[in-house]
Design an enzyme around this catalytic site. Structure first.
Site, PDB file in Angstrom:
ATOM      1  N   SER A   1     -42.250  24.492  -0.552  1.00  0.00           N
ATOM      2  CA  SER A   1     -41.232  23.887  -1.400  1.00  0.00           C
ATOM      3  C   SER A   1     -40.876  22.483  -0.885  1.00  0.00           C
ATOM      4  O   SER A   1     -41.754  21.628  -0.794  1.00  0.00           O
ATOM      5  CB  SER A   1     -40.021  24.825  -1.456  1.00  0.00           C
ATOM      6  OG  SER A   1     -39.191  24.539  -2.542  1.00  0.00           O
TER       7      SER A   1
ATOM      8  N   ASP B   1     -43.883  30.695 -10.920  1.00  0.00           N
ATOM      9  CA  ASP B   1     -42.884  29.984 -10.125  1.00  0.00           C
ATOM     10  C   ASP B   1     -41.913  29.300 -11.082  1.00  0.00           C
ATOM     11  O   ASP B   1     -42.313  28.462 -11.874  1.00  0.00           O
ATOM     12  CB  ASP B   1     -43.614  28.938  -9.261  1.00  0.00           C
ATOM     13  CG  ASP B   1     -42.708  28.282  -8.227  1.00  0.00           C
ATOM     14  OD1 ASP B   1     -41.495  28.185  -8.466  1.00  0.00           O
ATOM     15  OD2 ASP B   1     -43.232  27.840  -7.185  1.00  0.00           O
TER      16      ASP B   1
ATOM     17  N   HIS C   1     -42.298  31.800  -6.556  1.00  0.00           N
ATOM     18  CA  HIS C   1     -42.143  30.682  -5.616  1.00  0.00           C
ATOM     19  C   HIS C   1     -42.379  31.097  -4.158  1.00  0.00           C
ATOM     20  O   HIS C   1     -42.688  30.274  -3.315  1.00  0.00           O
ATOM     21  CB  HIS C   1     -40.735  30.090  -5.779  1.00  0.00           C
ATOM     22  CG  HIS C   1     -40.529  28.758  -5.123  1.00  0.00           C
ATOM     23  ND1 HIS C   1     -41.305  27.646  -5.403  1.00  0.00           N
ATOM     24  CD2 HIS C   1     -39.615  28.351  -4.194  1.00  0.00           C
ATOM     25  CE1 HIS C   1     -40.885  26.625  -4.686  1.00  0.00           C
ATOM     26  NE2 HIS C   1     -39.869  27.021  -3.939  1.00  0.00           N
TER      27      HIS C   1
END
Length: 308
Positions: free
Chosen positions: A122, A238, A270
């Site tokens: 991320s 995601d 995710h």
């Protein structure tokens, strides 16, 4: 497999506890990976709800012969002291410790110092190229659920995704709040550093300067000139970053470069775990379901590292 308790930045103002997970063999030097968390305070396992993605990755990769270093994020341990720092940037929050972690591995006689990689999840993936450029000096990058866009663009997209899921009455209220946030974000690059440090974007402590400083060092600037190996992974369920804007954004930017490998996974969220609801409004419920990082993801990372 052996877990060794270590401390990153032992000589600094912010020592951090961590674990070095080593393969269960000792006849060769190991390639190694530094794990860098996503946004917000996070422990070394990157605990989110009832899931521990970094623990899964560390154990999975070490079973395949790769050493893995993970550690608590600085804001997880020292958040109370840091929250009033109006000049806080991703440097103090994330980057400095990732560079210290790479240095730590280079001093370990069991590690192949020419094969130290960074795995960023991320926000950690978004920052990986800059961390490398500012002292990480990694052999290559693994970007999980990252983005070539600016952080504020992703936050606005997430807000609009929520907005579109609301009923009429809530939509009206949320629309005003989102419009206000959007205008604040649009103005951050017009502010001086000092003005940005005194401007709160949302909550009590989220300052414009954090976004401004990061936005003035876009990951695209680093990625365009990189010739090191890069592995970019994303799950197609995601809801925090977008396949269309983020995964394909990387492809548009880097697709013709021979040093970049892309892999997209069906039905993973995710955290690179099976999607449960696939809905941003049910994110908390989704992450409260205890799962594990998909084994194929770990195999693909391992195969890629050994191919370098």
């Amino acid at each position: 497999m052996a877990d060794e308790k270590i401390v990153i930045g032992a000589e600094t103002k912010y020592p951090l506890h961590g674990i070095l997970t080593l393969p269960n063999e000792n006849h060769r030097l190991f390639p190694a990976v530094v794990l860098v968390q996503g946004s917000g305070p996070s422990n070394m396992d990157e605990k989110i709800g009832n899931n521990y993605p970094f623990k899964d990755i560390a154990e999975g990769l070490s079973e395949k012969g790769i050493a893995v270093l993970r550690y608590d994020k600085r804001t997880f341990v020292y958040g109370k002291e840091m929250k009033n720092d109006t000049g806080l940037t991703v440097k103090e929050e994330t980057m400095e410790d990732a560079i210290l972690a790479a240095d730590f591995l280079r001093k370990d006689a069991r590690i192949d110092s020419s094969k130290i990689f960074i795995l960023g999840h991320s926000l950690g993936g978004m920052l990986a190229p800059r961390i490398d450029a500012e002292g990480g000096n990694f052999a290559g990058f693994i970007i999980l659920g990252g983005s070539p866009r600016k952080l504020e663009e992703i936050i606005m997209d997430q807000n609009h995704l929520v907005l579109n899921s609301l009923n009429k009455f809530l939509k009206m209220i949320a629309k005003k709040q989102i419009a206000k946030l959007s205008s604040r974000f649009q103005n951050i690059y017009n502010l001086s550093d000092e003005e940005a440090k005194s401007t709160v974007i949302f909550g009590k402590h989220s300052r414009a300067y954090y976004f401004k400083e990061m936005g003035e060092h876009p990951s695209t600037d680093y990625l365009k000139v990189l010739n090191k190996p890069i592995l970019i992974l994303q799950g197609d369920k995601d809801f925090q970053v977008s396949v269309e804007k983020d995964f394909n954004g990387y492809k548009n930017l880097l697709g013709d470069k021979p040093n970049v490998t892309f892999k997209r996974y069906a039905n993973l969220n995710h955290l690179f775990m099976p999607a449960v609801y696939g809905d941003i409004l049910k994110a908390k419920k989704e992450y409260n379901v205890a799962q594990h990082v998909d084994k194929q993801v770990i195999s693909d990372i391992s195969d890629w590292i050994f191919s370098i």
